[in-house]
Motif scaffolding. Sequence first.
Motif: not given
Length: 304
Positions: A24-49
Amino acid sequence: MASTGKYRQRDKQLSKLIYPQPSVLRPARRGVPVLTSWLAPIVWDETFNIDILNKQFQLQNATIGLSVFALKNYTVYLEQFLRSADTFFMVEHRVNYYVFTDQPHTVPHSSLRNGRKVITFQIPSFERPQDNAMQRMEVISVYSKQRLHEEVAYFVCSDVDVTFQHAVGVEILSPLFATLHLSFYRVIRDAFRYERRPKSQAYIPKDEGDFYYTGSLFGGSVAEIQRLTAACHQMIETDKSNNIEALWLDESYLNKYLLYHKPTKILSLEYMFNSKLAYERWASDHLDLFSLIRVAKILELPKQ
């Protein structure tokens, strides 16, 4: 004891996966939102395996439905859509392509991957393009209730005038997902193109709203999509009885529904990219959206 045996049987289907331990200390993507305030993921390339996701999804043994509406001259996009989807959409998984059209003879009969088929439904078309767009909610609501729940576990709704450019897999699937609209990324919510007339069922006041979602790509479980489309159709019919038509048609009603029924996953700009709109954003407010896009997975095509 029977329950224990069931889980042991399921474990036998899993194979070993080798991958780095998540941090969790090394997020896959920086500079873009990856989580909403209701804890839904925002999917970008490299944020998932995708390997992990595919293994988990294969345990469900599920079929995915992908629907498009090709009415009047929009049938010209069908061949490109189906060919690109068969190459890049849900590789290694079973897919039913649902084509709703007023011209069934125009549906291509090209060979598809194993486990895939095209199912064609003939529906009417109307003189006004607005009416053709608005009927989508009613049609999907009816068919999802009548038969789709027996055939697929997830249902994805896409515009036909798009092309798949890179892999779009199970990372998009969740009970209810929506896709960010490129034109309104990083725009304050009172500038969203929501329906602003209070008399409309699609009305959203300027002090409400999370994101502006495109109507070009959304989906989820069949049950959730049936609820969404039935609610949107009801709003459309109520407005029609009051001689009101939302400014952006079914997209307006979709955004109203998603405001109060939060999506459980949101797809980034990479899942519905438009170069023309991206250049317009650069010209208008100097926002370089191209720098955010690692992989443009789905492209909107120029209107023919």
